[in-house]
Design a protein around this motif. Structure first.
Motif, mmCIF file in Angstrom:
data_model
loop_
_atom_site.group_PDB
_atom_site.id
_atom_site.type_symbol
_atom_site.label_atom_id
_atom_site.label_comp_id
_atom_site.label_asym_id
_atom_site.label_seq_id
_atom_site.Cartn_x
_atom_site.Cartn_y
_atom_site.Cartn_z
ATOM 1 N N SER A 104 28.583 4.967 27.449
ATOM 2 C CA SER A 104 28.480 5.839 28.619
ATOM 3 C C SER A 104 29.596 6.870 28.575
ATOM 4 O O SER A 104 30.646 6.655 27.965
ATOM 5 C CB SER A 104 28.531 5.046 29.926
ATOM 6 N N LEU A 105 29.320 7.975 29.219
ATOM 7 C CA LEU A 105 30.262 9.069 29.287
ATOM 8 C C LEU A 105 30.143 9.661 30.688
ATOM 9 O O LEU A 105 29.050 9.798 31.217
ATOM 10 C CB LEU A 105 29.899 10.101 28.229
ATOM 11 N N GLU A 106 31.282 9.983 31.289
ATOM 12 C CA GLU A 106 31.283 10.526 32.646
ATOM 13 C C GLU A 106 31.829 11.944 32.618
ATOM 14 O O GLU A 106 32.821 12.225 31.940
ATOM 15 C CB GLU A 106 32.164 9.654 33.537
ATOM 16 N N LEU A 107 31.168 12.828 33.347
ATOM 17 C CA LEU A 107 31.659 14.193 33.478
ATOM 18 C C LEU A 107 31.565 14.626 34.933
ATOM 19 O O LEU A 107 30.850 14.019 35.728
ATOM 20 C CB LEU A 107 30.913 15.161 32.555
ATOM 21 N N VAL A 108 32.321 15.666 35.239
ATOM 22 C CA VAL A 108 32.267 16.295 36.548
ATOM 23 C C VAL A 108 31.815 17.728 36.306
ATOM 24 O O VAL A 108 32.322 18.409 35.406
ATOM 25 C CB VAL A 108 33.639 16.255 37.250
ATOM 26 N N ASP A 109 30.838 18.173 37.097
ATOM 27 C CA ASP A 109 30.294 19.520 36.951
ATOM 28 C C ASP A 109 30.371 20.222 38.303
ATOM 29 O O ASP A 109 29.849 19.738 39.299
ATOM 30 C CB ASP A 109 28.844 19.453 36.479
ATOM 31 N N SER A 110 31.043 21.354 38.318
ATOM 32 C CA SER A 110 31.103 22.190 39.510
ATOM 33 C C SER A 110 30.075 23.298 39.300
ATOM 34 O O SER A 110 30.253 24.157 38.436
ATOM 35 C CB SER A 110 32.517 22.760 39.658
ATOM 36 N N VAL A 111 28.981 23.239 40.083
ATOM 37 C CA VAL A 111 27.831 24.116 39.865
ATOM 38 C C VAL A 111 27.693 25.111 41.012
ATOM 39 O O VAL A 111 27.729 24.725 42.175
ATOM 40 C CB VAL A 111 26.522 23.300 39.761
ATOM 41 N N ALA A 112 27.500 26.366 40.675
ATOM 42 C CA ALA A 112 27.174 27.399 41.661
ATOM 43 C C ALA A 112 25.702 27.750 41.463
ATOM 44 O O ALA A 112 25.281 28.038 40.338
ATOM 45 C CB ALA A 112 28.050 28.625 41.472
ATOM 46 N N TYR A 113 24.927 27.689 42.550
ATOM 47 C CA TYR A 113 23.501 27.967 42.445
ATOM 48 C C TYR A 113 22.929 28.382 43.791
ATOM 49 O O TYR A 113 23.530 28.159 44.833
ATOM 50 C CB TYR A 113 22.739 26.763 41.892
ATOM 51 N N ASP A 114 21.748 29.002 43.744
ATOM 52 C CA ASP A 114 20.983 29.303 44.942
ATOM 53 C C ASP A 114 19.876 28.281 45.051
ATOM 54 O O ASP A 114 19.227 27.944 44.046
ATOM 55 C CB ASP A 114 20.364 30.708 44.867
ATOM 56 N N GLU A 115 19.658 27.798 46.258
ATOM 57 C CA GLU A 115 18.583 26.843 46.533
ATOM 58 C C GLU A 115 17.576 27.524 47.443
ATOM 59 O O GLU A 115 17.949 28.071 48.487
ATOM 60 C CB GLU A 115 19.162 25.609 47.221
ATOM 61 N N VAL A 135 28.514 12.865 37.046
ATOM 62 C CA VAL A 135 27.373 12.601 36.179
ATOM 63 C C VAL A 135 27.774 11.555 35.146
ATOM 64 O O VAL A 135 28.814 11.682 34.503
ATOM 65 C CB VAL A 135 26.919 13.891 35.464
ATOM 66 N N VAL A 136 26.942 10.521 35.010
ATOM 67 C CA VAL A 136 27.136 9.522 33.961
ATOM 68 C C VAL A 136 25.940 9.623 33.025
ATOM 69 O O VAL A 136 24.785 9.590 33.462
ATOM 70 C CB VAL A 136 27.252 8.093 34.536
ATOM 71 N N LEU A 137 26.243 9.777 31.742
ATOM 72 C CA LEU A 137 25.211 9.858 30.721
ATOM 73 C C LEU A 137 25.322 8.654 29.797
ATOM 74 O O LEU A 137 26.426 8.145 29.561
ATOM 75 C CB LEU A 137 25.366 11.135 29.899
ATOM 76 N N THR A 138 24.180 8.229 29.284
ATOM 77 C CA THR A 138 24.139 7.140 28.312
ATOM 78 C C THR A 138 23.288 7.587 27.122
ATOM 79 O O THR A 138 22.373 8.391 27.284
ATOM 80 C CB THR A 138 23.541 5.845 28.918
#
Length: 159
Positions: A104-115, A135-138
């Motif tokens: 497993s690998l953990e990351l933090v993502d700061s996302v700018a987006y329009d919804e 986010v945790v990825l495997t």
């Protein structure tokens, strides 16, 4: 590392911070590249699945709790006759943990987006957002998949 990734017709700015690993195994450069590539592809799949109202569009990129939560949300929106479109402006990603066993690998993502939420062709709501995700990825047989996709509540006073 700064790059751009295509999502739909627009360009999304992607900035990857130097990994900040505490107490975990070293991260090989090729693993980092694969994780970032697969994570961004999963974000693209999420955007498509949400816009199309098709939770099956998540199956190749998500697993476990992330697949269940996102799939349920998309299915419920479809049942209500609404769809959500995300137009991503930027990702600011930092890998913060890589499990000693490599599973497993953990990351933090700061996302700018329009919804944008719509009912047919009628826009019900549109708003710009800036959200931090944990986010945790495997690893799967052929790629990294998202197992946990959780918004991080911001501290009071932060955007």
């Amino acid at each position: 590392l700064v790059s751009s990734a295509a999502f739909g017709a627009s360009q999304t700015a992607v900035h990857v911070e130097t990994p900040n690993l505490h107490g975990s195994r070293p991260l090989e450069r090729e693993t980092q590249k694969a994780v970032i590539r697969d994570y961004l592809e999963s974000w693209d799949a999420f955007q498509r699945a949400s816009h199309e109202g098709n939770p099956q569009g998540l199956d190749a990129d998500f697993t476990g709790n992330a697949l269940k939560k996102l799939g349920t949300t998309i299915a419920e929106q479809k049942r209500l006759g609404i769809r959500t479109r995300y137009q991503t402006a930027s990702h600011d990603i930092q890998i913060v943990f890589y499990a000693p066993d490599g599973q497993s690998l953990e990351l933090v993502d700061s996302v700018a987006y329009d919804e944008q939420v719509a009912n047919g062709r009628k826009t019900l709501a549109k708003r710009p957002l800036h959200t931090r995700y944990l986010v945790v990825l495997t690893p799967s047989a052929v790629r990294w998949v998202v197992r946990v996709f959780q918004a991080i509540p911001s501290a009071q006073g932060e955007p």
